[in-house]
Write a protein that holds these residues in place. Structure first.
Motif, PDB file in Angstrom:
ATOM      1  N   LYS A 346     -18.311 -65.059 -84.042  1.00  0.00           N
ATOM      2  CA  LYS A 346     -17.039 -65.524 -83.464  1.00  0.00           C
ATOM      3  C   LYS A 346     -16.973 -67.045 -83.425  1.00  0.00           C
ATOM      4  O   LYS A 346     -15.970 -67.636 -83.834  1.00  0.00           O
ATOM      5  CB  LYS A 346     -16.863 -64.962 -82.050  1.00  0.00           C
ATOM      6  CG  LYS A 346     -15.549 -65.371 -81.388  1.00  0.00           C
ATOM      7  CD  LYS A 346     -15.378 -64.736 -80.011  1.00  0.00           C
ATOM      8  CE  LYS A 346     -16.259 -65.402 -78.978  1.00  0.00           C
ATOM      9  NZ  LYS A 346     -16.021 -64.876 -77.618  1.00  0.00           N
ATOM     10  N   GLU A 347     -18.030 -67.675 -82.962  1.00  0.00           N
ATOM     11  CA  GLU A 347     -18.041 -69.140 -82.851  1.00  0.00           C
ATOM     12  C   GLU A 347     -17.910 -69.803 -84.215  1.00  0.00           C
ATOM     13  O   GLU A 347     -17.227 -70.818 -84.362  1.00  0.00           O
ATOM     14  CB  GLU A 347     -19.321 -69.599 -82.153  1.00  0.00           C
ATOM     15  CG  GLU A 347     -19.348 -69.255 -80.663  1.00  0.00           C
ATOM     16  CD  GLU A 347     -20.712 -69.462 -80.041  1.00  0.00           C
ATOM     17  OE1 GLU A 347     -20.769 -69.829 -78.865  1.00  0.00           O
ATOM     18  OE2 GLU A 347     -21.733 -69.222 -80.734  1.00  0.00           O
ATOM     19  N   MET A 350     -14.314 -69.451 -85.611  1.00  0.00           N
ATOM     20  CA  MET A 350     -13.343 -70.253 -84.864  1.00  0.00           C
ATOM     21  C   MET A 350     -13.582 -71.760 -84.973  1.00  0.00           C
ATOM     22  O   MET A 350     -12.765 -72.553 -84.498  1.00  0.00           O
ATOM     23  CB  MET A 350     -13.343 -69.842 -83.387  1.00  0.00           C
ATOM     24  CG  MET A 350     -12.901 -68.402 -83.138  1.00  0.00           C
ATOM     25  SD  MET A 350     -11.319 -67.961 -83.926  1.00  0.00           S
ATOM     26  CE  MET A 350     -10.197 -69.093 -83.113  1.00  0.00           C
ATOM     27  N   LEU A 354     -10.047 -73.981 -83.739  1.00  0.00           N
ATOM     28  CA  LEU A 354     -10.115 -74.040 -82.284  1.00  0.00           C
ATOM     29  C   LEU A 354      -8.730 -74.022 -81.636  1.00  0.00           C
ATOM     30  O   LEU A 354      -8.547 -73.437 -80.566  1.00  0.00           O
ATOM     31  CB  LEU A 354     -10.898 -75.286 -81.852  1.00  0.00           C
ATOM     32  CG  LEU A 354     -12.402 -75.261 -82.175  1.00  0.00           C
ATOM     33  CD1 LEU A 354     -13.051 -76.574 -81.807  1.00  0.00           C
ATOM     34  CD2 LEU A 354     -13.088 -74.104 -81.450  1.00  0.00           C
ATOM     35  N   GLY A 357      -7.293 -70.503 -81.166  1.00  0.00           N
ATOM     36  CA  GLY A 357      -7.922 -69.670 -80.145  1.00  0.00           C
ATOM     37  C   GLY A 357      -7.861 -70.265 -78.757  1.00  0.00           C
ATOM     38  O   GLY A 357      -8.596 -69.842 -77.864  1.00  0.00           O
ATOM     39  N   SER A 358      -7.012 -71.277 -78.585  1.00  0.00           N
ATOM     40  CA  SER A 358      -6.935 -71.919 -77.273  1.00  0.00           C
ATOM     41  C   SER A 358      -5.492 -72.178 -76.862  1.00  0.00           C
ATOM     42  O   SER A 358      -4.568 -72.052 -77.668  1.00  0.00           O
ATOM     43  CB  SER A 358      -7.711 -73.246 -77.302  1.00  0.00           C
ATOM     44  OG  SER A 358      -7.148 -74.129 -78.259  1.00  0.00           O
ATOM     45  N   ILE A 363     -10.020 -72.575 -74.156  1.00  0.00           N
ATOM     46  CA  ILE A 363     -10.259 -71.446 -75.056  1.00  0.00           C
ATOM     47  C   ILE A 363      -9.786 -70.152 -74.408  1.00  0.00           C
ATOM     48  O   ILE A 363     -10.034 -69.902 -73.224  1.00  0.00           O
ATOM     49  CB  ILE A 363     -11.757 -71.357 -75.417  1.00  0.00           C
ATOM     50  CG1 ILE A 363     -12.137 -72.524 -76.337  1.00  0.00           C
ATOM     51  CG2 ILE A 363     -12.093 -70.031 -76.093  1.00  0.00           C
ATOM     52  CD1 ILE A 363     -13.611 -72.641 -76.618  1.00  0.00           C
ATOM     53  N   LYS A 367      -7.705 -64.067 -77.264  1.00  0.00           N
ATOM     54  CA  LYS A 367      -7.029 -64.545 -78.471  1.00  0.00           C
ATOM     55  C   LYS A 367      -8.038 -64.672 -79.607  1.00  0.00           C
ATOM     56  O   LYS A 367      -7.790 -64.264 -80.739  1.00  0.00           O
ATOM     57  CB  LYS A 367      -6.393 -65.904 -78.164  1.00  0.00           C
ATOM     58  CG  LYS A 367      -5.121 -66.197 -78.934  1.00  0.00           C
ATOM     59  CD  LYS A 367      -4.504 -67.486 -78.396  1.00  0.00           C
ATOM     60  CE  LYS A 367      -3.181 -67.747 -79.105  1.00  0.00           C
ATOM     61  NZ  LYS A 367      -2.568 -69.005 -78.616  1.00  0.00           N
ATOM     62  N   GLU A 368      -9.196 -65.270 -79.287  1.00  0.00           N
ATOM     63  CA  GLU A 368     -10.258 -65.433 -80.279  1.00  0.00           C
ATOM     64  C   GLU A 368     -10.748 -64.070 -80.777  1.00  0.00           C
ATOM     65  O   GLU A 368     -10.924 -63.866 -81.987  1.00  0.00           O
ATOM     66  CB  GLU A 368     -11.438 -66.202 -79.675  1.00  0.00           C
ATOM     67  CG  GLU A 368     -11.213 -67.686 -79.553  1.00  0.00           C
ATOM     68  CD  GLU A 368     -12.493 -68.429 -79.210  1.00  0.00           C
ATOM     69  OE1 GLU A 368     -12.575 -69.616 -79.522  1.00  0.00           O
ATOM     70  OE2 GLU A 368     -13.414 -67.812 -78.629  1.00  0.00           O
ATOM     71  N   GLU A 369     -10.968 -63.151 -79.849  1.00  0.00           N
ATOM     72  CA  GLU A 369     -11.479 -61.819 -80.209  1.00  0.00           C
ATOM     73  C   GLU A 369     -10.540 -61.113 -81.185  1.00  0.00           C
ATOM     74  O   GLU A 369     -10.990 -60.467 -82.135  1.00  0.00           O
ATOM     75  CB  GLU A 369     -11.659 -60.972 -78.949  1.00  0.00           C
ATOM     76  CG  GLU A 369     -12.882 -61.356 -78.138  1.00  0.00           C
ATOM     77  CD  GLU A 369     -12.906 -60.700 -76.769  1.00  0.00           C
ATOM     78  OE1 GLU A 369     -12.140 -59.719 -76.576  1.00  0.00           O
ATOM     79  OE2 GLU A 369     -13.659 -61.164 -75.896  1.00  0.00           O
TER      80      GLU A 369
END
Length: 499
Positions: A346-347, A350, A354, A357-358, A363, A367-369
């Motif tokens: 994931k990191e 992203m 960034l 996902g923020s 963050i 949203k990131e998931e």
């Protein structure tokens, strides 16, 4: 003879090998194949004593073995040459050859001349005539590969495991390596050859053993099988066309390069790249292909020339600037330039995204998931979860993470430098399908590849470099390996109007 039977291994409850088997006979070159994550490397690490098996038997010449370390396996003549070569660059060739096995006087001083003499003789037997005093880090990767083989021979190796040995070699270096392997085979030395390059497997190997999902599928003699049969054994189904068919819908010029040069890297390179086009940049190692890509992405500074996007001149000061112009770059060295190995999937995905996902500078995990989950499914990234560390993934899955990172940026121009290096045949086709989908959606793609079948199967057009110069342009209807190699080895110079 080596016999491995009923081998099982699990890490933290995750079964990697389940009742796997492998057999290697004297004087045999035996390929071990399977998709990324099939268990090939784990099986060989058990043979080398790096991992201990959970169950099963390992026999060497009929004798039951239980290797607890690499020293145990080396005593039986088993040596592994890893994809990341174990060369200490600041030591000499001779010092590398005798590392850990140095000749010394009583007071501990090295017998330098004796080591250098024996090193020179040993390397000469393998067709490598170089000064043993030379710094090992100054040698080409191909020569370093031969030194690794020489280290194994100096330790009385009877069985040599080679993991992706040609991934970073030129065609000439591959020929030298194959000649060395065949000569050692004639002397009774056996090889386990791990590679995703089918052409090489069918050229150098006697047999192929296939693993799938950690299980033994079968073994085939080279003369009794085919490319399609091995692929079917690896993926559990027929793949159909090796290179998926794409409806080319090439539009207007997106990127234009005029007389671009970078000091001591390449000179006076000019070409165009259109929307929806897959343009391959071919050439031998050292031709300057990666350096061109790095300059387009702002990694490297141009000394002269122009870069135009949508017919507007642009200056690539750095990668951030390149990203503003809609450029994405999948580098050939994913471990040092494409990934942060200690970060999660994931990191990593992203990292270049960034903002997506923020919100308000904070963050948003959900949203990131959602974004990461989409790409993991799209590219079939094999992992326990998006939180799994990238360094624990197979090479092919690591490559997919890099591609996912740049797909999320929605690039208008995507540079792919060796996009399928170290990737299995099933994952390769998935990457090819993604490339085609991007091209069909209008993305302009510049693809660097050393695999000529891949170049011919995927590209709409090929530009060829040799020693930092552009030497040829090959259109789709005239693509052959012979024609591309003609330009790559110094064919006639290209007429600029062709561009």
């Amino acid at each position: 003879m080596i016999q491995m039977s009923g081998i099982s291994k699990a890490f933290n409850g995750n079964v990697v090998l389940n009742n796997a088997q492998f057999e290697l006979k004297q004087g045999e070159i035996h390929a071990l194949m399977g998709e990324n994550g099939a268990g090939k490397s784990t099986l060989m690490k058990i043979l080398a004593g790096i991992y201990t098996k959970d169950s099963g038997e390992v026999r060497v010449n009929g004798k039951l073995m239980d290797f607890k370390s690499t020293k145990d396996s080396e005593k039986e003549g088993i040596h592994v040459i890893h994809q990341e070569l174990n060369i200490l660059p600041d030591l000499s060739v001779a010092e590398n050859l005798f590392l850990g096995k140095e000749y010394t006087y009583k007071l501990g001083f090295l017998k330098q001349k004796k080591m250098e003499k024996e090193a020179k003789e040993l390397l000469a037997k393998l067709g490598l005539h170089i000064n043993p005093k030379k710094r090992a880090g100054d040698l080409s990767v191909g020569k370093q590969q031969i030194i690794e083989i020489a280290k194994a021979i100096a330790s009385d190796a009877k069985y040599i495991v080679m993991d992706e040995p040609t991934a970073a070699l030129t065609d000439r270096e591959i020929m030298t390596l194959f000649q060395t392997i065949r000569e050692l085979k004639s002397k009774g030395i056996s090889f386990v050859y791990i590679s995703h390059r089918m052409e090489e497997i069918f050229s150098i190997c006697d047999k192929i053993t296939v693993l799938r999902d950690g299980q033994y599928v079968g073994v085939k003699r080279i003369e009794e099988t085919s490319f399609d049969e091995i692929v079917s054994m690896m993926v559990g189904r027929a793949l159909g066309n090796r290179f998926p068919i794409r409806e080319s819908n090439i539009g207007e010029i997106k990127l234009e390069v005029r007389g671009l040069s970078a000091d001591e890297a390449f000179d006076d390179v000019s070409f165009t790249l259109r929307k929806g086009e897959v343009l391959a940049l071919a050439g031998l190692m050292g031709a300057g292909r990666t350096e061109v890509a790095e300059t387009l992405f702002g990694y490297r500074k141009a000394s002269k020339g122009e870069i135009l996007i949508d017919n507007q001149p642009v200056k690539m000061k750095d990668p951030i600037e390149a990203m503003k112009y809609g450029i994405g770059y999948v580098s050939e060295d994913r471990k040092s330039k494409g990934l942060v190995l200690d970060f999660s999937i994931k990191e990593n995905i992203m990292l270049a995204n960034l903002e997506k996902g923020s919100k308000g500078g904070f963050i948003q995990p959900k949203k990131e998931e959602k974004l990461v989950d989409h790409h993991m499914k799209q590219l079939r990234i094999r992992a326990s979860s998006a939180e799994q560390l990238v360094k624990s993934l197979s090479g092919g899955n690591q490559q997919k993470v890099v591609i996912a990172k740049w797909l999320e940026t929605n690039p208008e121009i995507l540079i792919l430098d060796e996009p399928t290096r170290g990737v299995d045949i099933g994952a390769k086709k998935e990457i090819y399908q993604i490339i085609n989908q991007l091209a069909e959606s209008g993305v302009a793609i510049l693809m660097i590849s050393s695999e000529l079948p891949e170049v011919i199967g995927m590209a709409d057009r090929v530009i060829v470099m040799q020693e930092g110069k552009l030497t040829g342009v090959v259109e789709k209807h005239e693509m052959t390996q012979e024609r591309i190699m003609h330009f790559a080895t110094g064919g006639e110079k290209v007429v600029q109007s062709k561009l």
